[in-house]
Design a protein around this motif. Sequence first.
Motif, PDB file in Angstrom:
ATOM      1  N   ARG A  63       0.828  -1.199   0.000  1.00  0.00           N
ATOM      2  CA  ARG A  63       0.000   0.000   0.000  1.00  0.00           C
ATOM      3  C   ARG A  63       0.860   1.247   0.000  1.00  0.00           C
ATOM      4  N   TYR A  64       0.413   2.224  -0.728  1.00  0.00           N
ATOM      5  CA  TYR A  64       1.106   3.505  -0.757  1.00  0.00           C
ATOM      6  C   TYR A  64       0.262   4.553  -0.039  1.00  0.00           C
ATOM      7  N   SER A  65       0.919   5.382   0.754  1.00  0.00           N
ATOM      8  CA  SER A  65       0.247   6.531   1.345  1.00  0.00           C
ATOM      9  C   SER A  65       0.260   7.639   0.300  1.00  0.00           C
ATOM     10  N   ILE A  66      -0.915   8.112  -0.058  1.00  0.00           N
ATOM     11  CA  ILE A  66      -0.958   9.113  -1.124  1.00  0.00           C
ATOM     12  C   ILE A  66      -1.824  10.297  -0.743  1.00  0.00           C
ATOM     13  N   SER A 119      -8.953  18.803 -15.531  1.00  0.00           N
ATOM     14  CA  SER A 119      -7.489  18.898 -15.637  1.00  0.00           C
ATOM     15  C   SER A 119      -6.824  17.762 -14.866  1.00  0.00           C
ATOM     16  N   ILE A 120      -5.515  17.679 -15.052  1.00  0.00           N
ATOM     17  CA  ILE A 120      -4.760  16.591 -14.436  1.00  0.00           C
ATOM     18  C   ILE A 120      -4.534  16.888 -12.956  1.00  0.00           C
ATOM     19  N   PRO A 121      -4.889  15.957 -12.073  1.00  0.00           N
ATOM     20  CA  PRO A 121      -4.619  16.169 -10.640  1.00  0.00           C
ATOM     21  C   PRO A 121      -3.118  16.092 -10.342  1.00  0.00           C
ATOM     22  N   SER A 122      -2.723  16.560  -9.175  1.00  0.00           N
ATOM     23  CA  SER A 122      -1.349  16.355  -8.710  1.00  0.00           C
ATOM     24  C   SER A 122      -1.380  15.272  -7.648  1.00  0.00           C
ATOM     25  N   VAL A 123      -0.287  14.524  -7.549  1.00  0.00           N
ATOM     26  CA  VAL A 123      -0.299  13.444  -6.566  1.00  0.00           C
ATOM     27  C   VAL A 123       1.043  13.359  -5.854  1.00  0.00           C
ATOM     28  N   TRP A 124       0.972  13.083  -4.552  1.00  0.00           N
ATOM     29  CA  TRP A 124       2.173  12.913  -3.733  1.00  0.00           C
ATOM     30  C   TRP A 124       2.139  11.559  -3.045  1.00  0.00           C
ATOM     31  N   GLU A 125       3.314  10.995  -2.871  1.00  0.00           N
ATOM     32  CA  GLU A 125       3.459   9.827  -2.009  1.00  0.00           C
ATOM     33  C   GLU A 125       3.899  10.411  -0.678  1.00  0.00           C
ATOM     34  N   THR A 126       3.178  10.115   0.407  1.00  0.00           N
ATOM     35  CA  THR A 126       3.357  10.915   1.612  1.00  0.00           C
ATOM     36  C   THR A 126       4.117  10.226   2.735  1.00  0.00           C
ATOM     37  N   ALA A 127       4.568   9.001   2.529  1.00  0.00           N
ATOM     38  CA  ALA A 127       5.267   8.317   3.625  1.00  0.00           C
ATOM     39  C   ALA A 127       6.781   8.317   3.428  1.00  0.00           C
ATOM     40  N   GLY A 128       7.252   9.069   2.454  1.00  0.00           N
ATOM     41  CA  GLY A 128       8.700   9.126   2.239  1.00  0.00           C
ATOM     42  C   GLY A 128       9.272   7.856   1.631  1.00  0.00           C
ATOM     43  N   ILE A 175       9.057   6.890  -1.725  1.00  0.00           N
ATOM     44  CA  ILE A 175       9.667   7.135  -3.037  1.00  0.00           C
ATOM     45  C   ILE A 175      10.622   8.317  -2.907  1.00  0.00           C
ATOM     46  N   GLU A 176      11.865   8.071  -3.221  1.00  0.00           N
ATOM     47  CA  GLU A 176      12.879   9.104  -3.052  1.00  0.00           C
ATOM     48  C   GLU A 176      12.585  10.296  -3.965  1.00  0.00           C
ATOM     49  N   ARG A 177      12.816  11.493  -3.431  1.00  0.00           N
ATOM     50  CA  ARG A 177      12.504  12.708  -4.180  1.00  0.00           C
ATOM     51  C   ARG A 177      13.582  13.033  -5.189  1.00  0.00           C
ATOM     52  N   VAL A 178      13.780  12.169  -6.139  1.00  0.00           N
ATOM     53  CA  VAL A 178      14.786  12.453  -7.162  1.00  0.00           C
ATOM     54  C   VAL A 178      14.170  12.227  -8.527  1.00  0.00           C
ATOM     55  N   ILE A 179      14.735  12.927  -9.492  1.00  0.00           N
ATOM     56  CA  ILE A 179      14.142  12.911 -10.816  1.00  0.00           C
ATOM     57  C   ILE A 179      14.186  11.512 -11.428  1.00  0.00           C
ATOM     58  N   ASP A 180      15.198  10.733 -11.070  1.00  0.00           N
ATOM     59  CA  ASP A 180      15.279   9.397 -11.659  1.00  0.00           C
ATOM     60  C   ASP A 180      14.211   8.453 -11.121  1.00  0.00           C
ATOM     61  N   ARG A 181      13.587   8.825 -10.013  1.00  0.00           N
ATOM     62  CA  ARG A 181      12.425   8.058  -9.570  1.00  0.00           C
ATOM     63  C   ARG A 181      11.140   8.747 -10.052  1.00  0.00           C
ATOM     64  N   LEU A 232       2.768   3.228  -9.610  1.00  0.00           N
ATOM     65  CA  LEU A 232       3.147   2.672  -8.305  1.00  0.00           C
ATOM     66  C   LEU A 232       3.586   1.217  -8.415  1.00  0.00           C
ATOM     67  N   ILE A 233       2.920   0.458  -9.292  1.00  0.00           N
ATOM     68  CA  ILE A 233       3.362  -0.924  -9.509  1.00  0.00           C
ATOM     69  C   ILE A 233       4.798  -0.903 -10.014  1.00  0.00           C
ATOM     70  N   GLY A 234       5.060  -0.004 -10.965  1.00  0.00           N
ATOM     71  CA  GLY A 234       6.417   0.123 -11.501  1.00  0.00           C
ATOM     72  C   GLY A 234       7.412   0.440 -10.397  1.00  0.00           C
ATOM     73  N   ASN A 235       7.022   1.355  -9.511  1.00  0.00           N
ATOM     74  CA  ASN A 235       7.917   1.716  -8.418  1.00  0.00           C
ATOM     75  C   ASN A 235       8.202   0.520  -7.505  1.00  0.00           C
ATOM     76  N   SER A 236       7.152  -0.262  -7.217  1.00  0.00           N
ATOM     77  CA  SER A 236       7.354  -1.427  -6.351  1.00  0.00           C
ATOM     78  C   SER A 236       8.304  -2.424  -7.000  1.00  0.00           C
ATOM     79  N   LEU A 237       8.197  -2.607  -8.300  1.00  0.00           N
ATOM     80  CA  LEU A 237       9.100  -3.537  -8.982  1.00  0.00           C
ATOM     81  C   LEU A 237      10.535  -3.014  -8.965  1.00  0.00           C
ATOM     82  N   VAL A 238      10.691  -1.709  -9.161  1.00  0.00           N
ATOM     83  CA  VAL A 238      12.034  -1.130  -9.110  1.00  0.00           C
ATOM     84  C   VAL A 238      12.631  -1.316  -7.709  1.00  0.00           C
TER      85      VAL A 238
END
Lengths: 298, 227
Positions: free
Chosen positions: B53-56, B67-76, B78-84, B123-129
Amino acid sequence: MSDNDYLKDLLKSQRMEEGCDQLVALDEERDKVDALLREAFPNSDPDFTHGGSRAKGTMIREDYDLDEVCYFDNDDTGPGETLEEIYNNVAEMLEDEYIVVRKRSALRLKSKKGKDLYVDIVPGRYIDDNSTDVFLHQNEGDKERLKTNLETHISYVRDSGCTDVIQLGKLWRTRNDILIRTFPLELLIIEVLSGDNSGTLQERFERVLTAFVDEIDDIAIEDPANPTGNDLSFALTDKLRNRLRTVAEDTLDTAGEYGWEHVFGKVEKKATVLPRVAALTAAAASVGAAAPPWSDEA
Amino acid sequence: MERPWFETNPAAFDELRGILRRRYPTLHTEVADLKVRIVGTFAVLGDVELSDRYSICVELPNDYPRSIPSVWETAGRIERVIDRHVFPRTGALCVGVPVELWVRLAGDFGIVNYLEKALRPYLIGNSLVEEGKPWPFDESPHGSEGVLEFYQRFIGNSDPAAVGNFLIAILQNRLRGHWNCPCGSGKPIRNCHETNVRALRSLPNFLLASSVDHMISLLEMQTARSN
Ligand SMILES: [Zn+2]
């Protein structure tokens, strides 16, 4: 299956049996820290023991960690003269092996690679030779030290008659990402049920959520180990009370409309559990093509 | 000041809350600063044995669901870097090139469409990474290159000047179906990339214009490099 039977099954599925992988991993880390402490402070003999949900019997699979308290004797200056020194010396000692996140009074351990180990170490010092009361250093807040008592905390929760509702409450907190810490949540639940703890698990849990909707602003909590001395207001801000109220309201509405199984999801065990990567790969395949992620900054 | 959508259209707000109760019982609306945010956890894997589960926090735009919503992952997590694929300044997740999201979601940024077609794959992609696996979908380069790559996939042309001119023709409503397809097949659009070109024609002007800007900055970079 009735909603109440479902909730009981849900709790069963969240139980962590002795010997399960997660507990074994926690115990290995615990023993490692124990050895590090003995080595770093050879002339001290701290009480190093379980606090938190492990001792209270309220651990759940989806949200567990190990609180280990490390209490030094009142006249032991080996680990430091002041509480702050003890806190910092223990932290620095652990930093050889771990990434240490300094929380309010606890030290959270992560592996050097950054993986959370779900272990909190709480350094402290007994207030005198005869009492089980301790002083803890506080990193935040206006008071630098906090007087508390682990045994009082443990028995207050463990013997409250509410541990099942507390476990459900913790799962509810975690699933809905409500940023309340475990101890104030436990105190809130015990406080609500202190008026009436009769009925089924479902009735008692619904009683708690209803109280969160109707009277969350009026529920006061105090530290049973130091009722007048420790201000817990930081743990229950207005923002947090609002969040508890709205999520409790949504949850009760959802359970009323669709039943409790809809709120927490199915619990029956699958015959075969896919390995994690396989499950994620299957999930990726089922969403089909996706927009590639991107960033507008080169 | 304009009244926010959830006040002018309370029925739509109730409908949104009903959708959350029915489909996402662990996500909840939060109204503050004249905005609606959706906060809670989103399950990528939902089994007791295998939960992820992701905190979002999804911030809905004022013209929700347009319009397109904005989304944040809020539990820290996903690292805050452009490559993620996180915007380093705001911490918002970059779930896709905006034009591509628009095309894939057909301009419908209702909560279900957005969560299922935009956020879930990300998010699935992130979990696999996190598990040391490669990203399971296409992955765009950052910035203007990523926008160009979308047009390459979508209309088969990777020349920023050609793509830019083509988009300007759409913006000025000059495009005709008998024109040669931008992919260079030599066939008329109507016998070639017709569906995709029609999807581009349905894009709002501001998105087309922003794509044109990206093509111009690519051309500028090319010029700078050749000088
Ligand atoms: Zn073509």
